[in-house]
Write an enzyme that holds these catalytic residues in place. Structure first.
Site, mmCIF file in Angstrom:
data_model
loop_
_atom_site.group_PDB
_atom_site.id
_atom_site.type_symbol
_atom_site.label_atom_id
_atom_site.label_comp_id
_atom_site.label_asym_id
_atom_site.label_seq_id
_atom_site.Cartn_x
_atom_site.Cartn_y
_atom_site.Cartn_z
ATOM 1 N N ALA A 75 42.671 -101.644 61.741
ATOM 2 C CA ALA A 75 43.235 -100.519 61.753
ATOM 3 C C ALA A 75 43.364 -100.261 63.446
ATOM 4 O O ALA A 75 44.510 -99.430 63.641
ATOM 5 C CB ALA A 75 42.443 -99.134 61.188
ATOM 6 N N HIS A 97 34.998 -85.731 50.420
ATOM 7 C CA HIS A 97 33.587 -86.165 50.194
ATOM 8 C C HIS A 97 32.446 -85.447 50.864
ATOM 9 O O HIS A 97 31.268 -85.775 51.004
ATOM 10 C CB HIS A 97 33.364 -87.476 50.070
ATOM 11 C CG HIS A 97 34.041 -88.338 49.199
ATOM 12 N ND1 HIS A 97 34.324 -89.421 49.336
ATOM 13 C CD2 HIS A 97 34.684 -88.035 48.069
ATOM 14 C CE1 HIS A 97 35.307 -90.061 48.245
ATOM 15 N NE2 HIS A 97 35.296 -88.917 47.488
ATOM 16 N N CYS A 128 18.501 -68.356 52.458
ATOM 17 C CA CYS A 128 17.563 -67.607 51.514
ATOM 18 C C CYS A 128 16.223 -68.173 51.367
ATOM 19 O O CYS A 128 15.306 -67.818 50.641
ATOM 20 C CB CYS A 128 18.214 -68.121 49.964
ATOM 21 S SG CYS A 128 18.113 -70.093 49.709
ATOM 22 N N ARG A 182 22.586 -92.528 58.684
ATOM 23 C CA ARG A 182 23.951 -92.632 58.773
ATOM 24 C C ARG A 182 24.441 -91.518 59.752
ATOM 25 O O ARG A 182 25.323 -91.601 60.631
ATOM 26 C CB ARG A 182 24.650 -92.559 57.512
ATOM 27 C CG ARG A 182 24.120 -93.623 56.572
ATOM 28 C CD ARG A 182 25.057 -93.591 55.199
ATOM 29 N NE ARG A 182 26.375 -93.590 55.767
ATOM 30 C CZ ARG A 182 27.433 -93.043 55.094
ATOM 31 N NH1 ARG A 182 27.104 -92.774 53.822
ATOM 32 N NH2 ARG A 182 28.597 -93.181 55.153
ATOM 33 N N TYR A 225 20.892 -91.012 54.545
ATOM 34 C CA TYR A 225 21.437 -90.022 55.420
ATOM 35 C C TYR A 225 21.268 -89.767 56.777
ATOM 36 O O TYR A 225 22.219 -89.505 57.702
ATOM 37 C CB TYR A 225 22.051 -88.718 54.830
ATOM 38 C CG TYR A 225 22.853 -89.096 53.400
ATOM 39 C CD1 TYR A 225 24.175 -88.968 53.350
ATOM 40 C CD2 TYR A 225 22.117 -89.017 52.186
ATOM 41 C CE1 TYR A 225 25.054 -89.598 52.530
ATOM 42 C CE2 TYR A 225 23.026 -89.637 50.813
ATOM 43 C CZ TYR A 225 24.465 -89.843 51.237
ATOM 44 O OH TYR A 225 25.267 -89.916 50.089
ATOM 45 N N GLN A 280 38.058 -89.385 53.043
ATOM 46 C CA GLN A 280 36.925 -89.712 52.124
ATOM 47 C C GLN A 280 35.718 -89.865 52.999
ATOM 48 O O GLN A 280 34.497 -89.978 52.632
ATOM 49 C CB GLN A 280 36.852 -91.110 51.367
ATOM 50 C CG GLN A 280 38.406 -90.749 50.321
ATOM 51 C CD GLN A 280 38.590 -92.304 49.959
ATOM 52 O OE1 GLN A 280 38.091 -92.707 48.825
ATOM 53 N NE2 GLN A 280 39.290 -93.028 50.492
ATOM 54 N N ASN A 281 35.808 -89.953 54.525
ATOM 55 C CA ASN A 281 34.740 -90.291 55.348
ATOM 56 C C ASN A 281 33.828 -89.128 55.518
ATOM 57 O O ASN A 281 34.540 -87.794 55.635
ATOM 58 C CB ASN A 281 35.214 -90.988 56.587
ATOM 59 C CG ASN A 281 35.814 -92.079 56.535
ATOM 60 O OD1 ASN A 281 35.865 -92.653 55.593
ATOM 61 N ND2 ASN A 281 36.793 -92.568 57.347
ATOM 62 N N GLU A 303 42.292 -105.870 53.967
ATOM 63 C CA GLU A 303 42.574 -106.460 52.946
ATOM 64 C C GLU A 303 43.269 -105.556 51.984
ATOM 65 O O GLU A 303 43.105 -104.557 51.839
ATOM 66 C CB GLU A 303 41.326 -106.985 52.168
ATOM 67 C CG GLU A 303 40.205 -107.874 53.060
ATOM 68 C CD GLU A 303 40.855 -109.289 53.244
ATOM 69 O OE1 GLU A 303 41.849 -109.644 52.784
ATOM 70 O OE2 GLU A 303 40.233 -109.905 54.360
ATOM 71 N N CYS A 344 16.466 -73.216 53.646
ATOM 72 C CA CYS A 344 17.651 -72.923 54.007
ATOM 73 C C CYS A 344 17.597 -71.415 55.013
ATOM 74 O O CYS A 344 16.889 -70.634 54.765
ATOM 75 C CB CYS A 344 18.308 -72.479 52.730
ATOM 76 S SG CYS A 344 19.666 -71.345 52.831
HETATM 77 N N1 APR Z 1 40.611 -101.962 59.495
HETATM 78 C C1 APR Z 1 41.316 -101.523 58.458
HETATM 79 N N2 APR Z 1 40.855 -101.403 57.319
HETATM 80 C C2 APR Z 1 39.527 -102.066 57.224
HETATM 81 C C3 APR Z 1 38.887 -102.400 58.081
HETATM 82 C C4 APR Z 1 39.362 -102.304 59.486
HETATM 83 N N3 APR Z 1 38.933 -102.712 60.617
HETATM 84 N N4 APR Z 1 37.625 -102.845 57.853
HETATM 85 C C5 APR Z 1 37.665 -102.778 56.513
HETATM 86 N N5 APR Z 1 38.685 -102.157 56.079
HETATM 87 C C6 APR Z 1 39.243 -101.964 54.627
HETATM 88 C C7 APR Z 1 38.694 -102.790 53.664
HETATM 89 O O1 APR Z 1 39.859 -103.870 53.539
HETATM 90 C C8 APR Z 1 38.639 -102.041 52.396
HETATM 91 O O2 APR Z 1 40.000 -101.850 51.629
HETATM 92 O O3 APR Z 1 38.630 -100.673 54.515
HETATM 93 C C9 APR Z 1 38.438 -100.564 53.037
HETATM 94 C C10 APR Z 1 36.920 -100.092 52.938
HETATM 95 O O4 APR Z 1 36.613 -99.863 51.415
HETATM 96 P P1 APR Z 1 35.418 -98.889 50.886
HETATM 97 O O5 APR Z 1 34.066 -99.687 51.572
HETATM 98 O O6 APR Z 1 35.119 -99.404 49.404
HETATM 99 O O7 APR Z 1 35.505 -97.695 51.517
HETATM 100 P P2 APR Z 1 36.483 -96.364 50.889
HETATM 101 O O8 APR Z 1 37.439 -96.771 50.156
HETATM 102 O O9 APR Z 1 36.357 -95.361 51.969
HETATM 103 O O10 APR Z 1 34.879 -95.887 49.731
HETATM 104 C C11 APR Z 1 35.480 -94.570 49.103
HETATM 105 O O11 APR Z 1 33.413 -94.844 48.076
HETATM 106 O O12 APR Z 1 31.110 -95.165 48.047
HETATM 107 C C12 APR Z 1 31.984 -94.488 48.324
HETATM 108 O O13 APR Z 1 31.696 -92.041 48.968
HETATM 109 C C13 APR Z 1 32.154 -93.290 49.381
HETATM 110 O O14 APR Z 1 34.156 -92.363 50.437
HETATM 111 C C14 APR Z 1 33.444 -93.649 50.010
HETATM 112 C C15 APR Z 1 34.580 -94.013 48.783
#
Ligand code: APR
Length: 232
Positions: A217, A107, A137, A57, A54, A89-90, A201, A134
């Site tokens: 995107a 999340h 506490c 990240r 983390y 979810q980000n 995709e 913390c």
């Molecule tokens: N533009 C649009 N879509 C994109 C791009 C882009 N440039 N690059 C990748 N993608 C799409 C992929 O096609 C895929 O469908 O983003 C998606 C990414 O999927 P994941 O990696 O599975 O991410 P996410 O769906 O956010 O994962 C959900 O899983 O591991 C956990 O907690 C983590 O919040 C996360 C959750």
């Protein structure tokens, strides 16, 4: 008539800001074992490893900037006459840095720390480590304020209410493989919303959407937001 727009975002919206997705070919889960770094059991086994994951990240997030897709959603929220809510979810803060105000982090947030002993939350330092005390506490059971696999996602009641009042549900950059978020398209449709998917995709739940749009995107989201705003 569309009044309430609910947008679900996933890692794909931040991909073009340089933050890795999880399940694409070069995604984080091809490099790390999610059992090791994204479960309570993994944290109990090796907290130093989880903090390193983390911390890396967090550093990536701090050096990244919002892209045209984040910016388009912020503009939509400002200019749309109805309500625009983002459920993300980000764990990055790129929506907020782009100017979005109505953002629900299902999340959790990379830039926040959580005390497992007293539930206090505060701004995470750039680097966390096992035993970090913390500030409330003074116990060293701190962790990133993120939701791991096997834990209950945040803000579920508020999200249910948002889905219920949605007229338009849009999923952007998410693979539709992690629940409960993957189930939100069906929940929004059951409550009467139309649904649009924007991903690179097709996702695992693409077939459920009324409309799908596949590509980057940063191109598709601004074009969609412009089109919507031109109709008002
Ligand atoms: N533009 C649009 N879509 C994109 C791009 C882009 N440039 N690059 C990748 N993608 C799409 C992929 O096609 C895929 O469908 O983003 C998606 C990414 O999927 P994941 O990696 O599975 O991410 P996410 O769906 O956010 O994962 C959900 O899983 O591991 C956990 O907690 C983590 O919040 C996360 C959750």
């Amino acid at each position: 008539m569309v009044e309430n727009i609910v947008i679900l975002t996933g890692a794909g919206i931040s991909a073009e800001s340089g933050l890795g997705t999880f399940r694409d070919a070069d995604g984080l889960w091809s490099e790390y074992d999610l059992e090791d770094v994204a479960t309570p059991e993994g944290f109990a086994r090796d907290p130093a490893l989880v903090h390193r994951f983390y911390n890396a990240r967090r550093a990536n997030c701090l050096s990244a900037a919002p892209n045209a897709a984040h910016e388009a959603l912020a503009r939509l929220e400002t200019e749309w006459l109805g309500n625009v809510t983002i459920i993300t979810q980000n764990i990055d803060d790129l929506h907020e840095r782009a100017g979005s105000r109505s953002v629900i982090h299902i999340h959790g947030e990379l830039l926040r720390a959580l005390c497992a002993a007293c539930d206090h939350r505060w701004d995470a330092p750039p680097k966390m480590s096992p035993g970090l005390l913390c500030p409330a506490c003074n116990i060293g059971k701190t962790r990133p304020d993120v939701v791991w696999f096997g834990e209950i996602p945040y803000h579920l009641e508020r999200i249910e209410a948002e889905l219920h009042r949605a007229d338009l549900f849009v999923a952007i950059g998410t693979s539709g493989t992690v629940y409960p978020a993957a189930g939100y398209v069906a929940a929004a449709q059951a409550a009467g919303a139309r649904a649009l998917e924007i991903t690179l995709e097709p996702s695992a739940v693409s077939d459920l959407f009324d409309e799908t749009c596949h590509g980057p995107a940063t191109t598709l989201v601004p074009a969609w937001a412009d089109m919507l705003l031109a109709q008002t």
